[in-house]
Write a protein that holds these residues in place. Structure first.
Motif, PDB file in Angstrom:
ATOM      1  N   PHE A 259      44.284  46.666  36.843  1.00 55.31           N
ATOM      2  CA  PHE A 259      43.908  45.633  37.801  1.00 55.31           C
ATOM      3  C   PHE A 259      42.708  44.848  37.302  1.00 55.31           C
ATOM      4  O   PHE A 259      42.708  43.614  37.307  1.00 55.31           O
ATOM      5  N   GLN A 260      41.667  45.551  36.877  1.00 53.71           N
ATOM      6  CA  GLN A 260      40.451  44.858  36.481  1.00 53.71           C
ATOM      7  C   GLN A 260      40.674  43.984  35.247  1.00 53.71           C
ATOM      8  O   GLN A 260      40.126  42.887  35.158  1.00 53.71           O
TER       9      GLN A 260
ATOM     10  N   PHE B  63      29.909  33.981  47.846  1.00 53.45           N
ATOM     11  CA  PHE B  63      30.965  34.856  48.354  1.00 53.45           C
ATOM     12  C   PHE B  63      31.616  34.252  49.600  1.00 53.45           C
ATOM     13  O   PHE B  63      32.839  34.222  49.724  1.00 53.45           O
ATOM     14  N   ALA B  64      30.798  33.744  50.518  1.00 54.51           N
ATOM     15  CA  ALA B  64      31.324  33.127  51.740  1.00 54.51           C
ATOM     16  C   ALA B  64      32.177  31.902  51.406  1.00 54.51           C
ATOM     17  O   ALA B  64      33.241  31.691  51.994  1.00 54.51           O
ATOM     18  N   THR B  65      31.721  31.095  50.456  1.00 51.70           N
ATOM     19  CA  THR B  65      32.490  29.922  50.030  1.00 51.70           C
ATOM     20  C   THR B  65      33.836  30.347  49.456  1.00 51.70           C
ATOM     21  O   THR B  65      34.872  29.756  49.756  1.00 51.70           O
TER      22      THR B  65
ATOM     23  N   GLN C 161      28.851  46.063  51.332  1.00 53.21           N
ATOM     24  CA  GLN C 161      29.453  47.301  50.828  1.00 53.21           C
ATOM     25  C   GLN C 161      29.730  47.230  49.335  1.00 53.21           C
ATOM     26  O   GLN C 161      29.572  48.219  48.611  1.00 53.21           O
ATOM     27  N   TRP C 162      30.159  46.081  48.861  1.00 54.67           N
ATOM     28  CA  TRP C 162      30.522  45.949  47.446  1.00 54.67           C
ATOM     29  C   TRP C 162      29.303  45.898  46.533  1.00 54.67           C
ATOM     30  O   TRP C 162      29.402  46.181  45.345  1.00 54.67           O
TER      31      TRP C 162
ATOM     32  N   GLU D 284      31.379  44.854  40.264  1.00 53.78           N
ATOM     33  CA  GLU D 284      31.313  45.169  41.696  1.00 53.78           C
ATOM     34  C   GLU D 284      32.356  44.359  42.469  1.00 53.78           C
ATOM     35  O   GLU D 284      33.029  44.881  43.366  1.00 53.78           O
ATOM     36  N   TYR D 285      32.487  43.107  42.103  1.00 55.96           N
ATOM     37  CA  TYR D 285      33.438  42.218  42.776  1.00 55.96           C
ATOM     38  C   TYR D 285      34.878  42.683  42.565  1.00 55.96           C
ATOM     39  O   TYR D 285      35.632  42.848  43.519  1.00 55.96           O
ATOM     40  N   SER D 286      35.258  42.931  41.312  1.00 54.73           N
ATOM     41  CA  SER D 286      36.651  43.321  41.054  1.00 54.73           C
ATOM     42  C   SER D 286      36.946  44.713  41.594  1.00 54.73           C
ATOM     43  O   SER D 286      38.059  44.986  42.042  1.00 54.73           O
ATOM     44  N   THR D 287      35.943  45.599  41.596  1.00 54.99           N
ATOM     45  CA  THR D 287      36.135  46.920  42.209  1.00 54.99           C
ATOM     46  C   THR D 287      36.364  46.779  43.708  1.00 54.99           C
ATOM     47  O   THR D 287      37.240  47.432  44.279  1.00 54.99           O
TER      48      THR D 287
END
Length: 197
Positions: free
Chosen positions: A49-50, A75-77, A139-140, A152-155
């Motif tokens: 996946f990563q 992240f929100a965008t 959390q991430w 961290e993002y892809s996990t």
């Protein structure tokens, strides 16, 4: 080489060049579950996946300032752009239902009307920025530095896609891919959305 062979060779080269996928020139490519399942066992390991996710360029598109980490605003965008599937800079109730379930889970029960503050029937960027829930972001951010690294993002994305938390994404969970890697130019979408938070 005679002239006829030279013309045929040039024609063949031009035809070949025209058949090169658009993604080779920096445009987005459509990705599917099976593209990443390197061993063909109908399960995506974290490594598969990563590796596949990194190739999509999604993290780089979300990281608008290029500092190798996503802040909360970026992240929100990115979330807004993901939820806004028709790219009209507004989120309909149908888009909200799909986005909220994908990101927050089937048990998320905050009604659409709580996000649509002006009651217009659409959630704009300002409303989204005021209402979005940053639990995922917090959390991430495993190291607590207020930036999500690419790992961290892809996990975090992987764990969200692994609905039954069994450390593999099975073919039954592939529905998560719908809408994520649809061939859209994510960088252009993110730039169009701009700041929402």
């Amino acid at each position: 080489m005679n002239m006829k062979k030279l013309i045929n060779l040039r024609s063949a080269m031009l035809t070949t060049a025209l058949l090169i996928p658009a993604a080779s020139f920096g445009q987005a490519e459509q990705w599917e579950y099976t593209d990443w399942d390197n061993d063909g066992n109908l399960e995506l390991s974290s490594r598969e996946f990563q590796t596949g996710f990194a190739e999509t360029g999604t993290f780089d598109a979300w990281d608008r300032d290029g500092d190798a980490g996503l802040n909360e605003g970026e992240f929100a965008t990115g979330m807004f752009a993901d939820w806004d599937t028709d790219n009209d800079l507004e989120i309909t109730e149908e888009e909200y239902d799909i986005g909220a379930e994908r990101w927050y889970g089937a048990d998320y029960n905050t009604p659409y009307t709580d996000w649509d503050a002006d009651g217009s029937g659409n959630i704009d960027r300002t409303e989204f920025g005021a209402a979005w829930d940053n639990d995922y972001y917090t959390q991430w951010d495993a190291d607590g530095d207020s930036l999500l690294s690419e790992d961290e993002y892809s996990t975090g994305i992987y764990n969200s896609a692994d609905l039954d938390a069994d450390q593999v994404i099975t073919v039954e969970e592939e529905g998560w891919f719908e809408g994520w890697f649809d061939g859209d130019d994510v960088t252009a979408e993110i730039e169009e959305v701009g700041d929402v938070y």
